[in-house]
Design a protein around this motif. Structure first.
Motif, PDB file in Angstrom:
ATOM      1  N   PHE A  42      50.618  39.870  38.129  1.00 27.96           N
ATOM      2  CA  PHE A  42      51.481  41.004  37.864  1.00 27.96           C
ATOM      3  C   PHE A  42      52.221  40.796  36.543  1.00 27.96           C
ATOM      4  O   PHE A  42      52.689  39.703  36.243  1.00 27.96           O
ATOM      5  N   GLY A  67      45.143  52.578  38.376  1.00 30.86           N
ATOM      6  CA  GLY A  67      45.111  51.153  38.108  1.00 30.86           C
ATOM      7  C   GLY A  67      45.014  50.791  36.650  1.00 30.86           C
ATOM      8  O   GLY A  67      45.178  49.632  36.276  1.00 30.86           O
ATOM      9  N   PRO A  69      46.401  51.008  32.687  1.00 35.90           N
ATOM     10  CA  PRO A  69      47.721  51.180  32.087  1.00 35.90           C
ATOM     11  C   PRO A  69      48.039  52.660  31.904  1.00 35.90           C
ATOM     12  O   PRO A  69      47.195  53.436  31.436  1.00 35.90           O
ATOM     13  N   PRO A  89      52.682  56.230  26.777  1.00 38.57           N
ATOM     14  CA  PRO A  89      53.147  57.565  27.171  1.00 38.57           C
ATOM     15  C   PRO A  89      54.051  58.239  26.154  1.00 38.57           C
ATOM     16  O   PRO A  89      54.434  59.377  26.356  1.00 38.57           O
ATOM     17  N   HIS A 115      42.230  44.678  36.579  1.00 39.27           N
ATOM     18  CA  HIS A 115      41.221  45.139  37.537  1.00 39.27           C
ATOM     19  C   HIS A 115      39.819  45.028  36.935  1.00 39.27           C
ATOM     20  O   HIS A 115      38.958  45.890  37.147  1.00 39.27           O
ATOM     21  N   ARG A 135      54.334  49.922  20.134  1.00 40.37           N
ATOM     22  CA  ARG A 135      54.760  48.800  20.969  1.00 40.37           C
ATOM     23  C   ARG A 135      55.677  47.897  20.161  1.00 40.37           C
ATOM     24  O   ARG A 135      55.631  47.862  18.934  1.00 40.37           O
ATOM     25  N   LEU A 140      55.765  45.457  24.385  1.00 38.06           N
ATOM     26  CA  LEU A 140      56.380  46.448  25.275  1.00 38.06           C
ATOM     27  C   LEU A 140      56.262  47.833  24.657  1.00 38.06           C
ATOM     28  O   LEU A 140      56.526  48.019  23.456  1.00 38.06           O
TER      29      LEU A 140
ATOM     30  N   SER B 752      60.214  47.274  31.867  1.00 37.23           N
ATOM     31  CA  SER B 752      58.853  47.544  31.413  1.00 37.23           C
ATOM     32  C   SER B 752      58.107  46.240  31.201  1.00 37.23           C
ATOM     33  O   SER B 752      58.695  45.158  31.109  1.00 37.23           O
ATOM     34  N   ASP B 753      56.785  46.378  31.169  1.00 36.00           N
ATOM     35  CA  ASP B 753      55.916  45.272  30.783  1.00 36.00           C
ATOM     36  C   ASP B 753      54.858  45.826  29.829  1.00 36.00           C
ATOM     37  O   ASP B 753      54.994  46.957  29.333  1.00 36.00           O
ATOM     38  N   THR B 755      52.065  47.134  30.203  1.00 31.82           N
ATOM     39  CA  THR B 755      51.349  48.351  30.580  1.00 31.82           C
ATOM     40  C   THR B 755      52.259  49.556  30.719  1.00 31.82           C
ATOM     41  O   THR B 755      51.774  50.662  30.917  1.00 31.82           O
ATOM     42  N   THR B 757      56.196  51.201  32.237  1.00 33.98           N
ATOM     43  CA  THR B 757      57.394  51.030  33.060  1.00 33.98           C
ATOM     44  C   THR B 757      57.107  50.116  34.244  1.00 33.98           C
ATOM     45  O   THR B 757      56.045  50.180  34.845  1.00 33.98           O
ATOM     46  N   GLU B 758      58.075  49.296  34.567  1.00 30.68           N
ATOM     47  CA  GLU B 758      57.964  48.386  35.693  1.00 30.68           C
ATOM     48  C   GLU B 758      59.236  48.500  36.520  1.00 30.68           C
ATOM     49  O   GLU B 758      60.340  48.609  35.967  1.00 30.68           O
ATOM     50  N   GLN B 759      59.062  48.493  37.837  1.00 27.70           N
ATOM     51  CA  GLN B 759      60.216  48.539  38.739  1.00 27.70           C
ATOM     52  C   GLN B 759      60.057  47.462  39.797  1.00 27.70           C
ATOM     53  O   GLN B 759      58.938  47.095  40.163  1.00 27.70           O
ATOM     54  N   TYR B 778      57.277  45.274  43.929  1.00 29.41           N
ATOM     55  CA  TYR B 778      57.219  45.558  42.505  1.00 29.41           C
ATOM     56  C   TYR B 778      56.068  46.498  42.210  1.00 29.41           C
ATOM     57  O   TYR B 778      55.108  46.613  42.989  1.00 29.41           O
ATOM     58  N   ASN B 779      56.166  47.185  41.095  1.00 27.57           N
ATOM     59  CA  ASN B 779      55.166  48.190  40.771  1.00 27.57           C
ATOM     60  C   ASN B 779      55.201  48.469  39.267  1.00 27.57           C
ATOM     61  O   ASN B 779      56.279  48.672  38.695  1.00 27.57           O
ATOM     62  N   ASP B 780      54.049  48.426  38.631  1.00 30.72           N
ATOM     63  CA  ASP B 780      53.945  48.915  37.248  1.00 30.72           C
ATOM     64  C   ASP B 780      52.747  49.868  37.118  1.00 30.72           C
ATOM     65  O   ASP B 780      52.224  50.069  36.030  1.00 30.72           O
ATOM     66  N   LEU B 781      52.328  50.429  38.255  1.00 28.47           N
ATOM     67  CA  LEU B 781      51.188  51.335  38.389  1.00 28.47           C
ATOM     68  C   LEU B 781      49.870  50.599  38.293  1.00 28.47           C
ATOM     69  O   LEU B 781      48.945  50.887  39.047  1.00 28.47           O
ATOM     70  N   SER B 782      49.748  49.655  37.383  1.00 26.52           N
ATOM     71  CA  SER B 782      48.506  48.889  37.320  1.00 26.52           C
ATOM     72  C   SER B 782      48.390  47.989  38.541  1.00 26.52           C
ATOM     73  O   SER B 782      47.340  47.873  39.159  1.00 26.52           O
ATOM     74  N   LEU B 783      49.472  47.359  38.892  1.00 25.70           N
ATOM     75  CA  LEU B 783      49.521  46.506  40.067  1.00 25.70           C
ATOM     76  C   LEU B 783      50.794  46.810  40.826  1.00 25.70           C
ATOM     77  O   LEU B 783      51.841  47.102  40.228  1.00 25.70           O
ATOM     78  N   VAL B 876      52.491  59.610  37.250  1.00 26.82           N
ATOM     79  CA  VAL B 876      51.324  58.834  36.842  1.00 26.82           C
ATOM     80  C   VAL B 876      50.472  59.558  35.811  1.00 26.82           C
ATOM     81  O   VAL B 876      49.736  58.930  35.055  1.00 26.82           O
ATOM     82  N   LEU B 879      53.440  61.059  32.724  1.00 26.16           N
ATOM     83  CA  LEU B 879      54.204  59.922  32.236  1.00 26.16           C
ATOM     84  C   LEU B 879      55.537  60.321  31.654  1.00 26.16           C
ATOM     85  O   LEU B 879      55.988  59.790  30.654  1.00 26.16           O
TER      86      LEU B 879
END
Lengths: 168, 991
Positions: A42, A67, A69, A89, A115, A135, A140, B752-753, B755, B757-759, B778-783, B876, B879
């Protein structure tokens, strides 16, 4: 250059390794294995130490898939192939309007796998004669900004809008 | 059986031995064929041989006969023993009823063993005869019956009698032995039931004990039926017999005793109207047993013209009693004359009953909720209630309630009005209850302020002004004083790009003539490009409410201090709209979202209780952009001595600047100044590392003495920062491990990370050995993952005087991981249950706030009742940031919740950024309890991608997976979405 000027202020953050590895010409190696690592952990880090440069054209806009980005994806075609480039975005209306098939692109970024699929995370994008930052130096996503925004803002000069100072 | 054999063995032995004895004494043991007796001889039965009695099938004692001749024993005399050939008798060895033998030298003749046959009876004779002797010897024997083996009801069963009357016949039971011989003298007990239908045996009650006669029959005493109706069983039991004899008896209902009015008396009806209840009477016998199938006649008895008629117009009505003895009349209607009278209910042979009837003149009045005020779009506190009563002149001067009357409530159809919950319209009906009360469903004011009347109609009466209601503007519900707001989110600059922003400020609600109005205020705003400080034009600002009860504050900015114009950088053309959902159990706090087209953000609104500034330590957290527009999270502790920062000790900070950690930084200088009437002041912070952290100036707004909302203002740092500071009070400088060891903290993190936004939300339990356990989502949409158990991690906190951060309340969490995600975090605690947090990872950047988890048992009932909800996230597809606030009600027993919310959504579409402000949307959710207050569940209706296409609502919203981390057992909690549909981090708070 924004990064060069920035590194002068942030010596702790931008080291010689980044400078040495940056601006590599992407030549025939836009493959999944390019970054040499998997990123299924993660919040895997953007590999700022191994940035790549891509010169090619926009082949088409790609739809987002679960899944992947989140944000705008375009298929960038170079001499040796095509890659899914993630622009995030926060693209400005002007940049989105410039992302048309066949438009020449110069992009700096890093490979990233999630993935089992590889993406080119674009940090700096040149299209339509404009170079913008997508970025932060460490990868970021940030709201799209001109490369010289910080210097302009510090001097109260040519940024998209001037700071109001005291606001009074 | 063994006893019998033993006895027979003894007798056989005696048969063999006794002749020898007798021979030794001069007798003879020889058999038949003896000599002929001489004259003078007699034969006699031995005394021990007669009389005798034994049970059927048993052996008698040996039969001995003695032959003498002139008094001398006559040996060798032939003797014949003869038993009856039928009936009660017996047999000798070999089965014969005769046996021949001879006397021994002693003159004694002994028969073989004589066994009684299976016929009870006797006495009977067994004779012993000898030739020449005319008179035989006689043995008088009796066969007794054996033990009882059965008892049967032979007479008296199947009888019927009226309750309380004697049955015609007694009960008879016959007791037999195993050979069906009647057993005499056996004790038999007759028993009737203790309860219900039963009978008695005279003075002995429901049991009687008697003895069988020679015929084996037991006859009960006379039997009398009890007072209860029904069939029942009387048993007859004898010792040694398992199954008793059963007698079935029936008690029948007696003659009619009385008619009773069971329902409909007294009754009151408006003249000319039907009475609410039909008349019901019962018919019972003298013991209260219902009598079915009987006729009861109802007859009205007019008094001074007051009377009425049954359906069909008659003054009489007959009905047949049912199985319960009940008879019901047809509907009875009052005539047009008021007064009091009776209706009699009669049945042949029974005492009659009387119904009290009253034809009344009605009165209709409003009795609850008559004069009320509610905020527009809010429900009135008291449901509207009308009461209908009646009087009937001198016979009924005191008003009595009239049930069953339909009452109509009608509010205005336009303008200031409202709607009833059952009809969703301005009109509803209700029927009066036993108290004469008609209760309308909840009445909710519409969005138009003003006073109006709700009318009543019923029982032929109307009352046009029964209820005087007022829809008050939203603002009148707010207490006078200052309110501090703080919002952060994403700002639509309008120039094709969006940027994070932070804002804090305060506005005043007036009192007296200015009650409910905004009288002024000020705010600070930064979106990286701007750092504005503006006054708020109170006169131009306003307050309203949405249908879901959220308050909407429209704040018109000044351009700095110039209120002749507005600040175009704020809101839409200088007009900022904030949407607030107040906490159900704390009217001084609310969740906020910016609710206009300029931005989407979330935050808080707090009633300001103090405007002063206290010295001491403050744990603070800031989140936003650094000088270069790159993400930054910062936290630390600043300690103030008056207006000067204690820079030598007690003040430290950490920063994660674009995923580059700057740990344990110090300050070279700092000051606080400019406290004004809105609680605004400025903090100037000079880091020792002035290169990476040029001077930062933060505007602060004091909330309650414990919290200060922060936003970066014009300074040298030129970043975009917002956050809050928590006063440490007397804990300042004294923090050590005892403050955190064994404590658990619920922390929400946003950032954020690589990819996007991250929460994350976590329950971090700090163990006494320095370990960290708990759960993380945790969630950043990718994982995405959660709730996932924390399997690794440690923490440290320096004690007072130890290290740079000694005693500051800075807690360092290192390597906190569930095996997939790893977090390094800094907590800054205030010692009062609150903390700020900053992530110090090199692969993501997080900041947030947290709460010490309360003690107690977490269960489904922990999440129950009304809550204010706040959520912020990113969809998603488009965005864009979305922010929700609204009221939600949870049902702990049902493991569900539902509510509504107002949504602001900043959508990034192909043709540019667009906003959508959508009020009064609905949601529903589920939850399942989990360990340590970490619940899981789902939410429907909050997925902006599948539930909304701007102003339209789509069917089939995605059901999203959520985790809920409870802060305490009242359900205050932090929620996080844990699927790939969208990113959502939010709160449920009651207080």
């Amino acid at each position: 250059m924004g990064h060069l000027s920035r590194s002068g202020n942030f010596k702790k953050r931008i080291g010689p390794a980044w400078l040495a590895c940056g601006w590599l010409l992407l030549a025939g190696s836009l493959s999944v294995g390019q970054d040499g690592a998997t990123h299924e952990r993660f919040a895997a880090a953007y590999d700022a130490a191994h940035e790549l440069t891509l010169d090619g054209t926009v082949e088409k806009m790609l739809p987002g898939t679960p899944g992947s980005p989140a944000g705008v994806h375009v298929l960038l075609a170079g001499d040796q192939g095509a890659i899914d480039a993630h622009l995030g975005p926060y693209l400005s209306d002007q940049t989105k309007a410039a992302l048309v098939a066949g438009a020449p692109v110069h992009a700096v970024g890093s490979m990233f796998t999630v993935h089992g699929k590889a993406y080119f995370l674009v940090r700096r994008l040149t299209i339509g004669g404009r170079t913008t930052v997508l970025r932060s130096p460490h990868g970021l996503l940030v709201p799209e900004r001109p490369v010289d925004l910080q210097r302009s803002r510090r001097t109260g000069g040519n940024g998209p809008a001037s700071a109001k100072g005291s606001g009074q | 059986m063994n006893v019998t054999l033993a006895r027979r063995s003894v007798q056989l032995a005696m048969a063999l031995v006794l002749p020898a004895i007798l021979s030794a004494c001069g007798g003879s043991s020889s058999g038949g064929g003896g000599t002929t007796p001489l004259g003078g001889e007699v034969i006699t039965a031995a005394r021990q041989s007669t009389p005798q009695n034994v049970q059927v099938g048993q052996s008698f004692n040996l039969l001995l006969a003695t032959v003498t001749n002139n008094g001398n024993p006559a040996g060798n005399v032939a003797v014949t023993f003869t038993a009856p050939s039928s009936g009660a008798s017996g047999t000798f060895v070999g089965g014969s009823t005769t046996y021949v033998t001879s006397t021994n030298q002693g003159g004694v003749a002994m028969a073989t063993t004589f066994v009684a046959n299976d016929i009870a009876g006797g006495p009977y004779n067994v004779t012993a005869t000898a030739s020449g002797i005319s008179t035989p010897a006689i043995f008088v024997l009796t066969n007794n019956a054996g033990p009882a083996v059965s008892i049967t009801a032979t007479s008296g069963s199947g009888q019927q009698a009226l309750v309380g009357a004697a049955f015609t016949n007694t009960l008879q039971a016959t007791v037999l032995d195993s050979f069906s011989n009647p057993v005499s003298g056996a004790t038999v007990t007759f028993t009737a039931p203790n309860v219900g239908a039963s009978a008695s045996f005279g003075a002995s009650g429901n049991t009687a004990t008697v003895t069988t006669g020679t015929n084996g029959i037991a006859v009960s005493p006379a039997v009398t039926a009890g007072t209860a109706v029904g069939s029942y069983t009387v048993t007859a039991a004898v010792s040694g017999v398992t199954s008793p004899a059963n007698f079935t008896l029936t008690n029948n209902v007696g003659p009619g005793g009385a008619v009773t009015a069971t329902s409909g008396s007294p009754q009151y009806a408006v003249t000319g109207a039907a009475f609410a209840k039909t008349l019901q009477a019962s018919l019972n016998d003298q013991f209260g047993n219902p009598i079915s199938g009987a006729q009861i006649t109802f007859t009205a008895n007019p008094v001074n013209g007051a009377s009425g008629t049954f359906a069909g117009g008659s003054t009489t009505n007959s009905a047949t009693t049912d199985v319960n003895g009940l008879a019901t009349s047809t509907v009875f209607s009052a005539n047009g004359t008021s007064g009091c009278y009776t209706i009699s209910a009669t049945s042949s042979g029974a005492a009659s009953a009387t119904f009290s009837m009253n034809n009344v003149q009605p009165a209709l009045s409003a009795t609850a909720g008559t004069t009320q005020t509610a905020t527009v779009n809010q429900a009135f506190a008291t449901d509207l209630q009308a009461t209908v009563t009646g009087t009937a002149g001198a016979c009924l001067p005191t008003p009595v309630p009239l049930p069953g009357v339909t009452v109509t409530f009608t509010a205005p159809s336009s303008g200031a009005s409202g709607k009833f919950s059952d009809t969703s319209s301005a009109t509803t009906t209700a029927v009066t209850n036993a108290l004469g009360q008609a209760n309308a469903t909840a009445f909710t004011a519409n969005g138009t302020a003003g006073s109006y009347s709700v009318s009543l109609a019923g029982a032929g009466l109307t009352n046009a002004t029964a209820f005087s209601l007022t829809n008050a503007s939203a603002a009148t519900a707010l207490a006078a004083g200052n309110y501090v707001f703080s919002v952060s989110g994403t700002d639509n600059t309008g120039s094709g790009v969006v940027y994070p922003y932070s804002m804090a400020g305060a506005f005043s609600i007036g009192s007296g003539a200015s009650a409910g109005t905004i009288t002024g205020g000020e705010l600070d705003f930064t979106n990286y490009f701007y750092a504005d400080h503006d006054q708020i034009n109170g006169a131009a600002s306003s307050i309203s409410a949405n249908a879901d009860g959220n308050f909407v504050f429209t704040l018109v900015t000044c351009n700095g201090a110039d209120c002749s114009g507005t600040d175009p950088n704020i809101g839409v053309g200088g007009i900022l709209t904030l949407d607030a959902s107040f906490f159900p159990q704390n009217s001084q706090k609310a969740f906020l979202t910016e609710f206009d087209a300029s931005a989407s953000g979330s935050g808080t609104l707090d009633f300001q209780t103090v405007t002063s500034f206290s010295t001491g330590g403050y744990a603070f957290g800031l989140h936003g952009l650094d000088t270069f527009g790159d993400p930054l999270a910062m936290g630390g502790v600043v300690s103030w001595n008056g207006q000067e920062l204690l820079n030598a000790s007690g003040s430290i900070f950490d920063a994660n600047d674009d995923m580059t950690p700057f740990s344990l930084q110090t300050f070279s200088n700092g000051s606080v100044s400019g406290l004004d009437g809105f609680g605004r002041l400025e903090f100037t912070l000079d880091a020792a590392d002035s290169t990476d952290f040029p001077e930062i100036i933060l505007a602060g707004y004091t909330v309650d003495g414990n919290q200060i909302r922060l936003v970066e203002t014009a300074d040298s740092y030129l970043g975009e920062l917002g956050g809050s500071a928590l006063w440490q009070a007397g804990n300042t400088g004294n923090f050590d491990s005892t403050f955190v060891s064994g404590k658990s903290y619920v922390v929400g993190l946003n950032g954020s990370d690589a990819t996007g936004t991250e929460q994350a939300v976590g329950l971090f339990t700090l163990g006494s050995s320095g370990n960290v356990t708990g759960f993380i989502s945790y969630n950043d949409l990718s994982l995405h993952n959660g709730p996932s158990a924390i399997t690794a991690g440690t923490y440290t906190i320096d004690g007072p005087g130890t290290g740079l951060d000694g005693g500051t309340g800075r807690v360092t969490l290192t390597g906190v991981s569930d095996g997939t995600a790893t977090f390094n975090l800094q907590f800054y605690i205030d010692g009062n249950g609150n903390l700020t947090a900053a992530g110090m990872d090199t692969n993501d950047l997080l900041g947030g706030t947290g709460f010490q988890q309360g003690t107690g048992t977490f269960s489904s009932s922990s999440f129950n009742g009304a809550y204010a909800m706040s959520a912020t996230g990113v969809d998603v597809n488009h965005l864009g940031e979305f922010d929700d606030v609204g009221p939600v009600t949870a049902t702990g027993t049902g493991l569900t919740f539902s509510g509504s919310y107002d949504l602001n959504w900043l959508v990034n579409r192909a043709n540019g950024f667009t906003t959508a402000e959508i009020p009064n949307e609905s949601l529903s959710g589920t939850f399942v309890t989990g360990a340590s207050g970490v619940f899981t569940g789902t939410i429907d209706g909050m997925d902006v991608t599948t539930c909304f296409i701007f102003q339209g609502h789509e069917a089939g919203c995605t059901t999203d997976a959520f985790d809920y981390y409870l802060i305490d057992t009242t359900g205050d909690s932090i929620m996080i979405e844990t699927d790939g549909n969208q990113l959502t981090l939010g709160y449920f708070f009651q207080k």
